[in-house]
Design a protein around this motif. Structure first.
Motif, PDB file in Angstrom:
ATOM      1  N   ALA A  81       5.389   0.017  -1.040  1.00  0.00           N
ATOM      2  CA  ALA A  81       4.982   1.063  -1.980  1.00  0.00           C
ATOM      3  C   ALA A  81       3.808   0.566  -2.811  1.00  0.00           C
ATOM      4  N   ALA A  82       2.758   1.369  -2.903  1.00  0.00           N
ATOM      5  CA  ALA A  82       1.537   0.932  -3.582  1.00  0.00           C
ATOM      6  C   ALA A  82       1.735   0.760  -5.081  1.00  0.00           C
ATOM      7  N   ASP A  83       2.437   1.672  -5.701  1.00  0.00           N
ATOM      8  CA  ASP A  83       2.628   1.628  -7.155  1.00  0.00           C
ATOM      9  C   ASP A  83       4.070   2.025  -7.471  1.00  0.00           C
ATOM     10  N   PRO A  84       5.028   1.127  -7.207  1.00  0.00           N
ATOM     11  CA  PRO A  84       6.444   1.513  -7.300  1.00  0.00           C
ATOM     12  C   PRO A  84       6.899   1.899  -8.694  1.00  0.00           C
ATOM     13  N   LEU A  85       6.266   1.333  -9.733  1.00  0.00           N
ATOM     14  CA  LEU A  85       6.699   1.613 -11.106  1.00  0.00           C
ATOM     15  C   LEU A  85       5.812   2.626 -11.812  1.00  0.00           C
ATOM     16  N   LYS A  86       4.799   3.164 -11.097  1.00  0.00           N
ATOM     17  CA  LYS A  86       3.834   4.092 -11.719  1.00  0.00           C
ATOM     18  C   LYS A  86       3.289   3.490 -13.019  1.00  0.00           C
ATOM     19  N   PHE A  87       2.863   2.242 -12.902  1.00  0.00           N
ATOM     20  CA  PHE A  87       2.480   1.462 -14.084  1.00  0.00           C
ATOM     21  C   PHE A  87       1.099   1.867 -14.594  1.00  0.00           C
ATOM     22  N   ARG A  88       0.959   1.852 -15.907  1.00  0.00           N
ATOM     23  CA  ARG A  88      -0.340   2.148 -16.512  1.00  0.00           C
ATOM     24  C   ARG A  88      -0.457   1.366 -17.813  1.00  0.00           C
ATOM     25  N   ASP A  89      -1.576   0.647 -17.977  1.00  0.00           N
ATOM     26  CA  ASP A  89      -1.903   0.035 -19.269  1.00  0.00           C
ATOM     27  C   ASP A  89      -3.197   0.670 -19.747  1.00  0.00           C
ATOM     28  N   GLU A  90      -4.295  -0.079 -19.784  1.00  0.00           N
ATOM     29  CA  GLU A  90      -5.577   0.545 -20.094  1.00  0.00           C
ATOM     30  C   GLU A  90      -6.046   1.434 -18.952  1.00  0.00           C
ATOM     31  N   ARG A  91      -5.623   1.064 -17.736  1.00  0.00           N
ATOM     32  CA  ARG A  91      -5.950   1.857 -16.551  1.00  0.00           C
ATOM     33  C   ARG A  91      -4.712   1.983 -15.684  1.00  0.00           C
ATOM     34  N   ARG A  92      -4.741   2.906 -14.761  1.00  0.00           N
ATOM     35  CA  ARG A  92      -3.639   3.041 -13.824  1.00  0.00           C
ATOM     36  C   ARG A  92      -3.665   1.883 -12.834  1.00  0.00           C
ATOM     37  N   TYR A  93      -2.476   1.391 -12.498  1.00  0.00           N
ATOM     38  CA  TYR A  93      -2.369   0.300 -11.529  1.00  0.00           C
ATOM     39  C   TYR A  93      -2.945   0.721 -10.181  1.00  0.00           C
ATOM     40  N   ALA A  94      -2.748   1.958  -9.796  1.00  0.00           N
ATOM     41  CA  ALA A  94      -3.288   2.452  -8.525  1.00  0.00           C
ATOM     42  C   ALA A  94      -4.808   2.335  -8.493  1.00  0.00           C
ATOM     43  N   ASP A  95      -5.466   2.588  -9.629  1.00  0.00           N
ATOM     44  CA  ASP A  95      -6.924   2.464  -9.690  1.00  0.00           C
ATOM     45  C   ASP A  95      -7.354   0.999  -9.603  1.00  0.00           C
ATOM     46  N   ARG A  96      -6.594   0.106 -10.236  1.00  0.00           N
ATOM     47  CA  ARG A  96      -6.916  -1.324 -10.148  1.00  0.00           C
ATOM     48  C   ARG A  96      -6.803  -1.818  -8.704  1.00  0.00           C
TER      49      ARG A  96
END
Length: 305
Positions: A81-96
């Motif tokens: 799974a690319a982003d299992p926790l739907k994580f986001r800080d300053e940017r979305r993890y998917a974008d990083r």
């Protein structure tokens, strides 16, 4: 007229004469500050010629430098799974992740290949620090496990080039679970009686050091590599004491028994080949035949008249 001559014409001239130049044409040595031509560093296996400073080496370049004829078979890694926790800080993890994949051309931080080293079949895994600091996430963990399982199936040594800032915080506990998973895979290789050699490069820290990077049969470090769990600054702030000179550098760790040997990058390939042959109880590779020049044709002297 002066304004046209002194301002407009020079601007037009500079615009027309402007030449595009690559951004990485020159490299600054982190140790001496000297500017070095990028092509010279690249042809020298990313070692600064004047200072012998070992720059970071990408996964593809590393694999090319290890395998015979710079050719290998890339080992397929199970998808996660690319982003299992739907994580986001300053940017979305998917974008990083998307940016890191565009920058490096890699699916994640670890690339695994199989081929021959001095004629001996081996499997090699390489951690690329340019991919989000070589952080250990689910995909990187799967790659390490896949490499170890491939070595078990094919009965070959497994060589791991470690370079990491630690676990990937954007994946939380799922990232930390890769520590025991990779440890179990190392035990599978050990049960199969095959060698596991770790090459520690700059830097190797955090959860990677707490798992597969310190479980090898032999630990090799590149010169000047930072190796440890927490960084020296964090340790100094915790114990409130000044650390010894060169603390956590590869030479210091060799002198204190944490690393078996420190090997220059130019000598790394023959060293790994010798270790693999010794641990696999294989005979030394035959010396390469030297092509001799064709014999000179000597004409017989003419008979006297």
């Amino acid at each position: 007229m002066n304004w046209i001559s002194n301002v407009v014409r020079p601007k037009i001239r500079s615009f027309l004469n402007r030449r595009e130049s690559p951004e990485n044409l020159w490299i600054k040595c982190p140790e001496t500050g000297q500017l070095v031509f990028f092509k010279d560093v690249e042809s020298n296996h990313f070692v600064i010629p004047s200072s012998n400073y070992h720059m970071r080496m990408g996964a593809t370049a590393r694999l090319k430098s290890i395998f015979d004829d710079s050719t290998w078979e890339e080992i397929a890694v199970p998808s996660v799974a690319a982003d299992p926790l739907k994580f986001r800080d300053e940017r979305r993890y998917a974008d990083r992740l998307k940016d890191a994949r565009t920058k490096t051309g890699m699916a994640d931080a670890v690339k695994v290949g199989a081929g021959t080293l001095d004629g001996l079949p081996v499997v090699v895994g390489v951690q690329d620090f340019d991919f989000m600091g070589g952080s250990l996430g689910m995909a990187a963990g799967e790659a390490v496990v896949a490499g170890l399982e491939t070595a078990v199936k094919r009965g070959t040594p497994f060589i791991m080039f470690a370079a990491s800032g630690g676990a990937r915080m954007q994946e939380g506990i799922l990232s930390l679970m890769q520590l025991p998973r990779t440890t179990v895979a190392v035990e599978m290789l050990r049960d199969a009686g095959k060698p596991y050699i770790v090459v520690l490069t700059n830097p190797t820290t955090g959860g990677v050091t707490a798992s597969y990077a310190m479980l090898g049969d032999v630990h090799i470090a590149e010169p000047g590599a930072l190796i440890g769990f927490a960084g020296p600054r964090v340790i100094e702030q915790t114990i409130r004491e000044k650390l010894p000179e060169g603390f956590q550098k590869s030479e210091y760790l060799r002198d204190h028994g944490m690393v078996d040997m420190v090997v220059h990058r130019h000598e790394l390939r023959p060293t790994l080949a010798s270790l693999c042959r010794i641990l696999m109880r294989q005979p030394s590779a035959p010396p390469h035949a030297i092509a001799l020049p064709p014999p000179a044709v000597v004409e017989a002297p003419a008979a006297p008249a």
